[in-house]
Design a protein around this motif. Sequence first.
Motif, mmCIF file in Angstrom:
data_model
loop_
_atom_site.group_PDB
_atom_site.id
_atom_site.type_symbol
_atom_site.label_atom_id
_atom_site.label_comp_id
_atom_site.label_asym_id
_atom_site.label_seq_id
_atom_site.Cartn_x
_atom_site.Cartn_y
_atom_site.Cartn_z
ATOM 1 N N GLY A 89 0.791 -1.229 0.000
ATOM 2 C CA GLY A 89 0.000 0.000 0.000
ATOM 3 C C GLY A 89 0.820 1.274 0.000
ATOM 4 N N HIS A 90 2.098 1.190 0.343
ATOM 5 C CA HIS A 90 2.935 2.390 0.402
ATOM 6 C C HIS A 90 3.780 2.573 -0.861
ATOM 7 C CE1 HIS A 90 1.726 2.945 4.543
ATOM 8 N NE2 HIS A 90 1.811 1.645 4.637
ATOM 9 N N GLY A 131 3.144 3.892 -3.780
ATOM 10 C CA GLY A 131 3.063 5.207 -4.409
ATOM 11 C C GLY A 131 4.025 6.181 -3.751
ATOM 12 N N HIS A 132 4.103 6.080 -2.430
ATOM 13 C CA HIS A 132 4.966 6.940 -1.630
ATOM 14 C C HIS A 132 6.447 6.689 -1.957
ATOM 15 C CE1 HIS A 132 5.468 9.556 1.737
ATOM 16 N NE2 HIS A 132 6.215 8.696 2.399
ATOM 17 N N LEU A 190 2.839 5.639 -10.250
ATOM 18 C CA LEU A 190 2.339 4.274 -10.426
ATOM 19 C C LEU A 190 0.846 4.258 -10.706
ATOM 20 C CD1 LEU A 190 4.056 2.449 -7.421
ATOM 21 C CD2 LEU A 190 4.611 2.186 -9.841
ATOM 22 N N PRO A 191 0.386 3.237 -11.413
ATOM 23 C CA PRO A 191 -1.050 3.088 -11.622
ATOM 24 C C PRO A 191 -1.695 2.395 -10.424
ATOM 25 C CG PRO A 191 0.138 1.409 -12.834
ATOM 26 C CD PRO A 191 1.169 2.222 -12.130
ATOM 27 N N ILE A 192 -1.500 2.981 -9.238
ATOM 28 C CA ILE A 192 -1.936 2.302 -8.017
ATOM 29 C C ILE A 192 -2.706 3.244 -7.119
ATOM 30 C CG2 ILE A 192 -1.004 1.460 -5.811
ATOM 31 C CD1 ILE A 192 0.495 -0.477 -7.208
ATOM 32 N N GLU A 193 -3.765 2.713 -6.508
ATOM 33 C CA GLU A 193 -4.446 3.464 -5.455
ATOM 34 C C GLU A 193 -4.509 2.597 -4.207
ATOM 35 O OE1 GLU A 193 -7.164 6.605 -6.575
ATOM 36 O OE2 GLU A 193 -7.788 5.289 -8.199
ATOM 37 N N SER A 194 -4.313 3.248 -3.043
ATOM 38 C CA SER A 194 -4.268 2.525 -1.780
ATOM 39 C C SER A 194 -5.593 2.670 -1.045
ATOM 40 C CB SER A 194 -3.137 3.075 -0.911
ATOM 41 O OG SER A 194 -1.909 2.901 -1.578
ATOM 42 N N GLY A 215 -14.057 2.092 -0.810
ATOM 43 C CA GLY A 215 -14.098 2.700 -2.130
ATOM 44 C C GLY A 215 -13.220 3.919 -2.311
ATOM 45 N N TYR A 216 -12.554 4.388 -1.259
ATOM 46 C CA TYR A 216 -11.780 5.624 -1.415
ATOM 47 C C TYR A 216 -10.397 5.503 -0.788
ATOM 48 C CZ TYR A 216 -13.863 6.226 3.218
ATOM 49 O OH TYR A 216 -14.273 6.029 4.495
ATOM 50 N N ASN A 217 -9.450 6.293 -1.302
ATOM 51 C CA ASN A 217 -8.052 6.251 -0.873
ATOM 52 C C ASN A 217 -7.922 6.515 0.623
ATOM 53 O OD1 ASN A 217 -8.196 6.657 -3.667
ATOM 54 N ND2 ASN A 217 -6.048 7.239 -3.689
ATOM 55 N N ASN A 218 -7.014 5.775 1.245
ATOM 56 C CA ASN A 218 -7.013 5.772 2.688
ATOM 57 C C ASN A 218 -5.770 5.029 3.185
ATOM 58 O OD1 ASN A 218 -7.678 5.215 5.335
ATOM 59 N ND2 ASN A 218 -9.657 4.306 4.855
ATOM 60 N N TYR A 219 -5.119 5.577 4.187
ATOM 61 C CA TYR A 219 -3.928 4.920 4.745
ATOM 62 C C TYR A 219 -4.099 4.591 6.230
ATOM 63 C CZ TYR A 219 -1.167 5.998 0.567
ATOM 64 O OH TYR A 219 -0.676 6.052 -0.717
#
Lengths: 415, 98
Positions: A238-239, A241-242, A251-255, A299-303
Amino acid sequence: MKHYSAFAIAREALRGHTGWERAWRAASPKKHYDVIIVGAGGHGLATAYYLGKNFGITNVAVIEKGWLGGGNTGRNTTIIRSNYLQDPSAAIYEKSRSLYETMSQDLNYNVMYSPRGVMMLAQTEHEVRGYRRTAHANALQGVETQFITPERVKELCPIIELKGPRYPVLGALWQPRAGTARHDAVAWGYARACSAMGMDIIQKCEVTGVRSENGRVTGVSTSKGEIGCDKLCMVVAGHSGHLAEMAGFRLPIESVALQALVSEPIKPCMDVVVMANTVHGYMSQSDKGEMVIGGGADGYNNYTQRGSFHHIEETVRALIETFPMISRLKMLRQWGGIVDMTGDRSPIISTTPLTGCFINCGWGTGGFKAIPGSGWATAEMIAKGTPGPLAAEFGLNRFREGRFIDESVAAGVAH
Amino acid sequence: MLILTCPYCGVRADETELAPGGEAHVARHGPGASDEAFEAYLFLRANPRGLHYERWRHAHGCGKWFHAARDTVTMGVVGTYPAQVTEPPAELSRPRGS
Ligand SMILES: Cc1cc2nc3c(=O)[nH]c(=O)nc-3n(C[C@H](O)[C@H](O)[C@H](O)COP(=O)(O)OP(=O)(O)OC[C@H]3O[C@@H](n4cnc5c(N)ncnc54)[C@H](O)[C@@H]3O)c2cc1C
Ligand SMILES: [Zn+2]
C-alpha cells in the motif's frame, strides 16, 4: 541455524528449553549491500530468500519500517488458490501454490499449509457462466479445478444454505488443492532462512529517500542513516506510491483499506474455504475455531488500516444469508490493511524508470497466496536485470501499451 | 464514519449516502493524444499520503457530483466544493493547521 525437529523438541524438553536460539539476528545496517529490499512483508522476504537460494546472492538487506510481517502479510485471511482466468496469472499463482505445498520442509518451519479446498460460489447465472469458463481455462493451464453442483457444495460444506432468499447457490468453482496457511509463520520462516544465509533483516528502519546518480540507483536514506546498494527493490504494498515518488516516478496504483474480522472460537463446523463473490464475503474456520471473515475493499483512498463500518456490516449481512448458523456468533476482533489496487487488478513485477531499481507491488486484496511465486519471479528479475517468463507479462509498461491482465472480471471480491 | 457536506444541498451526508469517484482534476485526454498522456489520464494516480482531492456523488441525496479535499492519513476533511472547476480553490490547497 539449528534444525527444528521432533528430536530437537525432545532434547530441549530434557534441558528445560535453554538451547533454543533466536530465529533471526537483530541486524544493524552495513554501509553497502549488493541488493536492498524495502519492506519485510512476505513478498520482500521471499524475494530475498530466492535471491540467496536460486542465485547465490546473499549480501542482501531487507529494510522494514515496522516489524516484519506487520503489514498486509500479518493481516490477511490466508486464502491460497490459483484458479485465475488469465494465463499469466494462473502461471504465477500456480507456481506459488505448488511452492506452498513443500514450504514447511523447504524452510524447516511449520507454515501450516492446509490444502483443505476452496470453493467460489456461483450465485447468479452470470457467475455460473464465468466460473465454467474459468474451469475450462484452468484445465488448459494445468490447474486442477472443477465446476460442481449445488448438491456437491452441500456435501463439502453442510452449513451452507443453498436456497438463500436473495442469492441461491447455483454451483461453485472448486479447487481441491487450494487452502490456507499460517501468515505469520510464512514471514517468520523466510526471515529465519534469510538470516541463516547471512542476510540482514533490519526492523524499525524507515526508508525516507531514494538516492541516485546519473539515472542509476545508489542507495537509500533511512531513519538509521544512509545505506548504499547496487540494486534496490521496493516491496511495500500500500505504500508503493509513496516510495515511487521518492524515486521520481508514478504508479497506476491506489491505496485503500481492506478489512477482516474473526468470531469467537466454536467447535469445528467447516473444513473448506467458501468465497461468495457476488455478495462480497468469504469465510473459513481457523485451527483455533474462530470463523475468519473477509469482505470487499473500501471505495476511497485511505492509509488508516481501519476501514469503514458499513462494509463490515454488508459482508456480515450477506454471509448470514448463506450461513444462517453464524447469526448468533459474537465477533471478537476486526482490523484493516492498506492494499495496493491496480487498474486491471493484477500485480506489477517490473523494472522502473530508475536504472537498478525494481518494484513488486499491486497485489491488492489477494497477494498472500502469491508470496513464494512472486518472490521466485522477483529474485530472478533482480539477479538477471530483466524479468523472466513468470514476471514478463506483469511489467509496468502494460498500462501504456494496453496489454492488461484483466482479473477484475474473474474475482469480484477481495481474496 | 466519513461525513462530507454536499456543496449543493448543504446536507451533511455520511459515506453510506455517497458514492466515491476517485481522484479529482485528472487531466483529460482524447483521441490523438500520446500513449503517455493517455496512460496518465486512465491509470497513473497521485495516491498521496496526506491531502487528496477527490470526486464524490451525493448518490442517495441530490444526485450531483462534487469535490472534496480530504487527508488520507488522518481522515480529516478539509472541505468540499462544486464540480465545475478544474483545480481546487486556493483556501483548500493546504491542510488545515499546517
Ligand atoms: C484484510 C485483508 C485480507 C486479505 N486476505 C487475503 C487472502 O485471503 N488471500 C490472499 O492471497 N491475500 C489476501 N490479502 C492480501 C495480502 O495480504 C497482500 O497482498 C500481501 O500480504 C502483500 O504482501 P507484501 O509483502 O507485498 O506487503 P506487506 O506485508 O504489507 O509488506 C510491506 C511492508 O513494507 C513496509 N514499508 C512500507 N513503507 C516502508 C518504508 N518507507 N520503509 C521501510 N518499510 C516500509 C511495511 O511496514 C510492510 O511491512 C488480504 C489483505 C488484507 C488487508
Ligand atoms: Zn446534495
